[in-house]
Structure formats: structure tokens, C-alpha cells
Scaffold this motif. Structure first.
Motif, PDB file in Angstrom:
ATOM      1  N   LEU A 196       7.890  -1.354   6.650  1.00  0.00           N
ATOM      2  CA  LEU A 196       7.389   0.020   6.667  1.00  0.00           C
ATOM      3  C   LEU A 196       8.483   0.897   6.082  1.00  0.00           C
ATOM      4  O   LEU A 196       9.601   0.948   6.598  1.00  0.00           O
ATOM      5  N   SER A 197       8.155   1.587   4.979  1.00  0.00           N
ATOM      6  CA  SER A 197       9.132   2.422   4.291  1.00  0.00           C
ATOM      7  C   SER A 197       8.665   3.871   4.290  1.00  0.00           C
ATOM      8  O   SER A 197       7.613   4.191   3.727  1.00  0.00           O
ATOM      9  N   LEU A 198       9.442   4.730   4.939  1.00  0.00           N
ATOM     10  CA  LEU A 198       9.181   6.165   4.908  1.00  0.00           C
ATOM     11  C   LEU A 198      10.100   6.757   3.850  1.00  0.00           C
ATOM     12  O   LEU A 198      11.312   6.846   4.044  1.00  0.00           O
ATOM     13  N   GLN A 199       9.540   7.126   2.712  1.00  0.00           N
ATOM     14  CA  GLN A 199      10.345   7.556   1.563  1.00  0.00           C
ATOM     15  C   GLN A 199      10.385   9.075   1.487  1.00  0.00           C
ATOM     16  O   GLN A 199       9.358   9.723   1.290  1.00  0.00           O
ATOM     17  N   ASN A 200      11.594   9.608   1.616  1.00  0.00           N
ATOM     18  CA  ASN A 200      11.790  11.050   1.541  1.00  0.00           C
ATOM     19  C   ASN A 200      12.635  11.472   0.352  1.00  0.00           C
ATOM     20  O   ASN A 200      12.823  12.664   0.117  1.00  0.00           O
ATOM     21  N   PHE A 201      13.164  10.505  -0.391  1.00  0.00           N
ATOM     22  CA  PHE A 201      14.024  10.862  -1.513  1.00  0.00           C
ATOM     23  C   PHE A 201      13.194  11.542  -2.609  1.00  0.00           C
ATOM     24  O   PHE A 201      12.003  11.260  -2.780  1.00  0.00           O
ATOM     25  N   PRO A 202      13.820  12.429  -3.351  1.00  0.00           N
ATOM     26  CA  PRO A 202      13.097  13.210  -4.361  1.00  0.00           C
ATOM     27  C   PRO A 202      12.800  12.398  -5.611  1.00  0.00           C
ATOM     28  O   PRO A 202      13.351  12.631  -6.684  1.00  0.00           O
ATOM     29  N   ALA A 203      11.889  11.427  -5.466  1.00  0.00           N
ATOM     30  CA  ALA A 203      11.573  10.533  -6.578  1.00  0.00           C
ATOM     31  C   ALA A 203      10.959  11.274  -7.750  1.00  0.00           C
ATOM     32  O   ALA A 203      11.031  10.831  -8.881  1.00  0.00           O
ATOM     33  N   TYR A 204      10.361  12.384  -7.454  1.00  0.00           N
ATOM     34  CA  TYR A 204       9.708  13.157  -8.512  1.00  0.00           C
ATOM     35  C   TYR A 204      10.462  14.448  -8.804  1.00  0.00           C
ATOM     36  O   TYR A 204       9.941  15.371  -9.402  1.00  0.00           O
ATOM     37  N   GLY A 205      11.711  14.514  -8.352  1.00  0.00           N
ATOM     38  CA  GLY A 205      12.524  15.696  -8.591  1.00  0.00           C
ATOM     39  C   GLY A 205      12.091  16.890  -7.771  1.00  0.00           C
ATOM     40  O   GLY A 205      12.368  18.039  -8.133  1.00  0.00           O
ATOM     41  N   GLN A 206      11.422  16.622  -6.652  1.00  0.00           N
ATOM     42  CA  GLN A 206      10.923  17.710  -5.826  1.00  0.00           C
ATOM     43  C   GLN A 206      11.559  17.634  -4.441  1.00  0.00           C
ATOM     44  O   GLN A 206      11.417  16.640  -3.739  1.00  0.00           O
ATOM     45  N   ALA A 207      12.237  18.689  -4.042  1.00  0.00           N
ATOM     46  CA  ALA A 207      12.829  18.732  -2.709  1.00  0.00           C
ATOM     47  C   ALA A 207      11.758  18.655  -1.638  1.00  0.00           C
ATOM     48  O   ALA A 207      11.994  18.211  -0.519  1.00  0.00           O
ATOM     49  N   SER A 208      10.525  19.067  -1.975  1.00  0.00           N
ATOM     50  CA  SER A 208       9.439  19.073  -1.009  1.00  0.00           C
ATOM     51  C   SER A 208       8.947  17.674  -0.659  1.00  0.00           C
ATOM     52  O   SER A 208       8.043  17.514   0.153  1.00  0.00           O
ATOM     53  N   ASP A 209       9.508  16.634  -1.295  1.00  0.00           N
ATOM     54  CA  ASP A 209       9.125  15.269  -0.967  1.00  0.00           C
ATOM     55  C   ASP A 209       9.591  14.876   0.434  1.00  0.00           C
ATOM     56  O   ASP A 209       9.203  13.826   0.948  1.00  0.00           O
ATOM     57  N   ASN A 210      10.435  15.694   1.054  1.00  0.00           N
ATOM     58  CA  ASN A 210      10.887  15.411   2.408  1.00  0.00           C
ATOM     59  C   ASN A 210       9.802  15.758   3.416  1.00  0.00           C
ATOM     60  O   ASN A 210       9.082  16.743   3.273  1.00  0.00           O
ATOM     61  N   VAL A 248       0.860  -1.175   0.000  1.00  0.00           N
ATOM     62  CA  VAL A 248       0.000   0.000   0.000  1.00  0.00           C
ATOM     63  C   VAL A 248       0.897   1.225   0.000  1.00  0.00           C
ATOM     64  O   VAL A 248       1.893   1.273   0.741  1.00  0.00           O
ATOM     65  N   VAL A 249       0.575   2.215  -0.823  1.00  0.00           N
ATOM     66  CA  VAL A 249       1.326   3.465  -0.883  1.00  0.00           C
ATOM     67  C   VAL A 249       0.411   4.599  -0.417  1.00  0.00           C
ATOM     68  O   VAL A 249      -0.704   4.756  -0.930  1.00  0.00           O
ATOM     69  N   LEU A 250       0.881   5.365   0.556  1.00  0.00           N
ATOM     70  CA  LEU A 250       0.121   6.501   1.081  1.00  0.00           C
ATOM     71  C   LEU A 250       0.875   7.790   0.753  1.00  0.00           C
ATOM     72  O   LEU A 250       2.043   7.936   1.093  1.00  0.00           O
ATOM     73  N   GLN A 251       0.191   8.716   0.109  1.00  0.00           N
ATOM     74  CA  GLN A 251       0.819   9.975  -0.289  1.00  0.00           C
ATOM     75  C   GLN A 251       0.127  11.193   0.329  1.00  0.00           C
ATOM     76  O   GLN A 251       0.557  12.321   0.091  1.00  0.00           O
ATOM     77  N   GLY A 252      -0.903  10.962   1.108  1.00  0.00           N
ATOM     78  CA  GLY A 252      -1.631  12.071   1.717  1.00  0.00           C
ATOM     79  C   GLY A 252      -1.561  12.031   3.223  1.00  0.00           C
ATOM     80  O   GLY A 252      -0.980  11.129   3.828  1.00  0.00           O
ATOM     81  N   GLY A 295       5.681  14.745  -0.068  1.00  0.00           N
ATOM     82  CA  GLY A 295       5.806  15.696   1.025  1.00  0.00           C
ATOM     83  C   GLY A 295       4.657  15.678   1.999  1.00  0.00           C
ATOM     84  O   GLY A 295       4.799  16.086   3.155  1.00  0.00           O
ATOM     85  N   THR A 296       3.503  15.156   1.566  1.00  0.00           N
ATOM     86  CA  THR A 296       2.312  15.194   2.418  1.00  0.00           C
ATOM     87  C   THR A 296       1.953  13.850   3.024  1.00  0.00           C
ATOM     88  O   THR A 296       0.984  13.754   3.786  1.00  0.00           O
ATOM     89  N   GLY A 297       2.675  12.787   2.720  1.00  0.00           N
ATOM     90  CA  GLY A 297       2.338  11.464   3.224  1.00  0.00           C
ATOM     91  C   GLY A 297       2.643  11.311   4.702  1.00  0.00           C
ATOM     92  O   GLY A 297       3.806  11.349   5.108  1.00  0.00           O
ATOM     93  N   THR A 298       1.598  11.103   5.525  1.00  0.00           N
ATOM     94  CA  THR A 298       1.777  10.954   6.969  1.00  0.00           C
ATOM     95  C   THR A 298       0.776   9.955   7.540  1.00  0.00           C
ATOM     96  O   THR A 298      -0.297   9.751   6.983  1.00  0.00           O
ATOM     97  N   ILE A 299       1.150   9.361   8.685  1.00  0.00           N
ATOM     98  CA  ILE A 299       0.235   8.530   9.474  1.00  0.00           C
ATOM     99  C   ILE A 299       0.377   8.927  10.948  1.00  0.00           C
ATOM    100  O   ILE A 299       0.438   8.086  11.836  1.00  0.00           O
ATOM    101  N   THR A 300       0.427  10.211  11.195  1.00  0.00           N
ATOM    102  CA  THR A 300       0.724  10.730  12.534  1.00  0.00           C
ATOM    103  C   THR A 300      -0.363  10.417  13.556  1.00  0.00           C
ATOM    104  O   THR A 300      -0.109  10.456  14.756  1.00  0.00           O
ATOM    105  N   GLY A 301      -1.567  10.108  13.085  1.00  0.00           N
ATOM    106  CA  GLY A 301      -2.632   9.814  14.032  1.00  0.00           C
ATOM    107  C   GLY A 301      -2.633   8.393  14.540  1.00  0.00           C
ATOM    108  O   GLY A 301      -3.319   8.080  15.519  1.00  0.00           O
TER     109      GLY A 301
END
Length: 301
Positions: free
Chosen positions: A65-79, A23-27, A48-54
């Protein structure tokens, strides 16, 4: 619902009963219950918006469980430095918890609650794309569980001039019981002290794909890290009973009573460790590991 379950539960012996899936979560997810990743499955939290903080607690049971922060889409905001709640406990049972870094400075820094190991557990800090720092409230294990923590330049820190490194820091350093004489306290993650305390049930590796090169020590300056080359001696170089030994020999003989803090065998081929005469081994910490995938036979003790 109030929880998330990825994959089907169950093992067949030590192997997952189901195939791979994920499962991939991006929101920004708002569920507030338990997160469970079952055998053979992967939960990826990215963008950049993928979270499960609740989520109140996370159980990795044979999955990843993989927390992906690398700029897979060329966006620094993916962190994102807050994908998991800062007090959320994470339990790993025959599974993998992986965090990847981002190419931006100062890198990725994730904070979680208590980290618990069951049976076997792996933490991978994937810093190919930049520094990764994981801070956990504490570290515990269930019964005779063992673990592996790994990452390129694990516990090296930027004091060495490296711009990409990995750190796993514990808020309660006393939660992981090191056994030995000296507590490491550095800014560089390396000393020449050969009697450092080790965690005898935890291996560490300087490679994100490694299987464990030495025992882990808790360095109060840089967190969990492997013992460095200069922090271990060979059998031939041993001078004190509280030293940590790592030997690459394939034909070792112990003719006297030998006491050491920990023993890592890293033979380059099939090896023998033989006791002769009054030879005996006493490993104070209980830490004895074979780390090169070779076969080693101990006899005569």
C-alpha cells in the motif's frame, strides 16, 4: 461494491503465487468495506484528492500500500494528510505499507487506527520529498511476527536542524512492549544511554531502503527509532548486564558468562562467535539479530 481487492490471493511457500500488478486511485473513493492488497500487487493512492477514508479496515497481504504525496506532477497540492480514516486499522502480513512525503512545509502527517504485524511486516516512510509523520493508535503483532520500520533520519525530528525526517508515533505507547532499563525521552532522537528499552521483534533503519541496522526503541519524544551508535557498546566495551550490544567483529570469543539486554551482530565478513571456558550468553530481551547479510556461526555455548 463495498470493498476493494487488489490482486489474487495466495502464497507459494513464502512467495506470491501471482505476478506484479496494481491499482492507482486518484479520487475520493466512497466504498465502506475492507481494502485488501494481495501478494505481488500494489495499491497506490495519490494526487491531492486520492483517499480511501471510508474503508473500515486495510489488509496488506503480501502486497504494497503506497500513499504517494510527492509532487509527481509539480503540484504542491498533491499532498493529502487524510488518505486513510483516522481510526482505520491496518494489518500487514508479509507486505509493505509505504508513505511518501511532500516538499511543502510542514510535510505529510497521516493518522490511522491500530497497526498490526503478521509473520513479517515493513513500514517505509519515504521522506525524500519532505517530512513524513505517521501516527498509529497502537502497534501489535500476531504470534512470533517480526517487523521493520525504516525512513531517512527516522526519529531524528527537526530539533537537530533537519528539514526532512521521518516519525512513527503511537498514541498508545504502551502497546509496544520495550524490554530493558531506561525509556528514551528526547527531542533529538539520540542519547548516550546504553541500556535503553528495545522492541526485540522489531528492527529499525535510518534509510528508507535499509533492511534493519539495529533494534527499535520507543522514544516518547519522537516515536519508534533505531538505537543510535552511542546507545550501544561492543563486547569489549560492555560494563553492565543491561546494556545493548552491537559488534562488527568477525572473530568473537566469550570466555565468561555474559548477560546483555540485546545483541546485534554486524560483521563485515563471515563471522564466528565462540564460547570458551565458562562462556555463555544471556540476552534478557530475547533480541538477537544478524543485520549485515553475512554468515555468523555461534558455537560452544
Amino acid at each position: 461494491g463495498n470493498s476493494l481487492v487488489v490482486g489474487a490471493a495466495g502464497f507459494n511457500g513464502t512467495a506470491p503465487t501471482n505476478g506484479t500488478g496494481g491499482v492507482v486511485l486518484q479520487g475520493a473513493n466512497t466504498y465502506t468495506g475492507t481494502t485488501t492488497i494481495n501478494p505481488g500487487s500494489t495499491l497506490t493512492v495519490q494526487r491531492g484528492t486520492g483517499t480511501i477514508t471510508g474503508s473500515t479496515d486495510i489488509n496488506i497481504i503480501g502486497g504494497t500500500l503506497s500513499l504517494q504525496n510527492f509532487p509527481a506532477y509539480g503540484q504542491a497540492s498533491d499532498n493529502n494528510n487524510n488518505r486513510i480514516g483516522n481510526s482505520t486499522p491496518v494489518t500487514i502480513e508479509r507486505g509493505v505499507f509505504q508513505i511518501s512525503g511532500n516538499g511543502t512545509s510542514p510535510g505529510t502527517s497521516e493518522t490511522i487506527g491500530d497497526l498490526a504485524f503478521k509473520t513479517t511486516a515493513t513500514v517505509t516512510l519515504w521522506n525524500e520529498y519532505g517530512t513524513v509523520a505517521l501516527t498509529a493508535a497502537g502497534l501489535s503483532r500476531d504470534g512470533a511476527a517480526t517487523g521493520l520500520v525504516r525512513g531517512d533520519r527516522l526519529g531524528v525530528d527537526g530539533a537537530t536542524g533537519s528539514t526532512s525526517f521521518a516519525k512513527l508515533v503511537l498514541t498508545d505507547a504502551a502497546s509496544v512492549e520495550g524490554i530493558g532499563t531506561t525509556t528514551a525521552n528526547t527531542t533529538t532522537g539520540q542519547t548516550t544511554t546504553t541500556n535503553l528499552k528495545v522492541v526485540p521483534w522489531l528492527l529499525a533503519d535510518n534509510s528508507r531502503s535499509g533492511t534493519g541496522s539495529t533494534f527499535a526503541t520507543y522514544d516518547t519524544g519522537v516515536g519508534l527509532r533505531p538505537l543510535r551508535t552511542g546507545e550501544m557498546v561492543t563486547f569489549a566495551g560492555k560494563t553492565a548486564a543491561d546494556q545493548n550490544i552491537k559488534d562488527t567483529g568477525t572473530s568473537l570469543t566469550v570466555n565468561t558468562a555474559e548477560t546483555m539486554n540485546s545483541l546485534v551482530l554486524a560483521p563485515t565478513g563471515t563471522a564466528t562467535l565462540t564460547g570458551g571456558g565458562t562462556g555463555s550468553l544471556a540476552v534478557t530481551s530475547g533480541g538477537l539479530a544478524l543485520v549485515t547479510g553475512q554468515t555468523a556461526t555461534l558455537s560452544g555455548f
